[in-house]
Design a protein around this motif. Sequence first.
Motif, short mmCIF file in Angstrom:
data_model
loop_
_atom_site.label_atom_id
_atom_site.label_comp_id
_atom_site.label_asym_id
_atom_site.label_seq_id
_atom_site.Cartn_x
_atom_site.Cartn_y
_atom_site.Cartn_z
N ASP A 200 35.89 37.44 52.42
CA ASP A 200 35.93 38.90 52.56
C ASP A 200 34.70 39.44 53.29
N ASP A 201 34.96 40.40 54.16
CA ASP A 201 33.87 41.03 54.92
C ASP A 201 33.54 42.39 54.33
N ALA A 202 33.00 42.37 53.12
CA ALA A 202 32.53 43.59 52.46
C ALA A 202 33.59 44.70 52.43
N SER A 203 34.80 44.32 52.05
CA SER A 203 35.87 45.33 51.93
C SER A 203 35.45 46.40 50.93
N ARG A 204 35.81 47.63 51.22
CA ARG A 204 35.41 48.72 50.32
C ARG A 204 36.54 49.16 49.40
N ASP A 205 37.67 48.45 49.46
CA ASP A 205 38.81 48.90 48.65
C ASP A 205 39.06 48.02 47.43
N GLY A 206 38.08 47.15 47.10
CA GLY A 206 38.26 46.32 45.90
C GLY A 206 39.07 45.05 46.14
N THR A 207 39.15 44.60 47.38
CA THR A 207 39.89 43.36 47.69
C THR A 207 39.36 42.18 46.87
N ALA A 208 38.04 42.03 46.85
CA ALA A 208 37.45 40.87 46.16
C ALA A 208 37.79 40.90 44.68
N GLN A 209 37.66 42.06 44.05
CA GLN A 209 37.94 42.17 42.61
C GLN A 209 39.42 41.85 42.33
N ARG A 210 40.28 42.33 43.21
CA ARG A 210 41.71 42.09 43.02
C ARG A 210 42.00 40.57 43.06
N ALA A 211 41.31 39.88 43.96
CA ALA A 211 41.52 38.42 44.07
C ALA A 211 40.91 37.70 42.86
N LEU A 212 39.72 38.15 42.46
CA LEU A 212 39.06 37.48 41.33
C LEU A 212 39.88 37.60 40.04
#
Length: 366
Positions: free
Chosen positions: A52-64
């Motif tokens: 992820d390139d510092a998405s601001r919409d919570g992409t990383a949290q959604r994946a985690l």
Amino acid sequence: MAQDSPTILHSTEPVVSIVVPTLNEADNIDRLLEGIRTAMAGLQPYEVLIVDDASRDGTAQRALAWQDRMNVRVIERQAPPDLSGAVLDGARAARAAWVVVMDADGSHPPDRLPALLEPLLAGTHDVTIGSRHAEGGLTEGWPWQRHLTSGVATLLAWPFTEVRDPMAGFFATTRERLLDLKNQTAGYKILLELLVQGGDRIRTLEVPIHFEDRRHGQSKLGLNQQLTYLKRLAWLAGGRVSLGSASKFGLVGLAGMVVDLLLFQLMIGSGSGLGPAHVASFVVATVVNFFLNHGWTFRGQAQASMPLGQRYARFFIVAVMALMIRGGVLVLLVDVFGLSAMAAIVPAILVTAGVNYLGSAFYVFA
Ligand code: GDD
């Protein structure tokens, strides 16, 4: 590059790493991971790397949030956003020897994962490609503008590879092969780099897919990526594309443009239709351009061994393709955007000049 702590729920070493570059894809993550989980059920152990390139919409949290159900890791890049850079960071972090690269936005059908992986694991191929242009493949839901830009980009890649869909973002290969890429690699077209840098020895297989336009969010493919693509093509061409030859080609192009404009104006002014005026002025201008480029722009750079007839044949092919593109641009500007024929011909000529320059450097005077 920061990386979250590795999941402890999955002790089996993965055989396949599925690398998914993401930039603001939160609304697409659940569907993607569910699709991968279904497609890979019962197959080889795998991991999913969301890069992820510092998405601001919570992409990383959604994946985690999927870590209790799947072997998912999230890599948060700190470098300037770049699709190829993200894919390479994913390959560096991959634990498996085999890597699949796919989009997060649902464009790439996860149910084709087994078809991509099987030939690689069997050792019959080195790179497998989820192809829209192989027999049985298609692209659904794209507006015509996307078809046009993708078509032009594919056309420009044609001298480099026989693969029908070198623009594909869905492909599989070894981690090692990806990491062997020279580090200037940038932009969207990492598959093309892989094919060109790998040379003729690479055994490729195109697996047809139904590419579906994204349901949520927006494409990040903009002018910047398109310019990066042109720069990468220039690099891959090995030097014939340079500031010097581009400047000369530009001057030659200007001379051709004057001829083109004069003839076009003359014909439109004397009652000729748009089609005949465009074709005639184009043909005359490109003949003038060819001789000037042959004797000046690319003088001494083209391989002398190519017979003149063959060079003419190549020039003819590039010219016909440029003509078709120019016709498309003209129709677009006149019929869709309502420009006058005289206003439309200038951008149409500029697009044609770009296509002609690259075609000349890569193919006619190569
Ligand atoms: N990490 C990261 N950084 N990911 C990115 C970046 C970036 O700078 N730019 C795009 N992505 C991710 C998106 O989040 C998505 O998962 C994937 O890369 C594809 O990006 P899109 O912007 O959705 O691409 P597209 O659908 O317009 O283009 C598709 O078609 C092209 C062929 O014409 C993609 O499949 C391309 O890979 C393909 O080349």
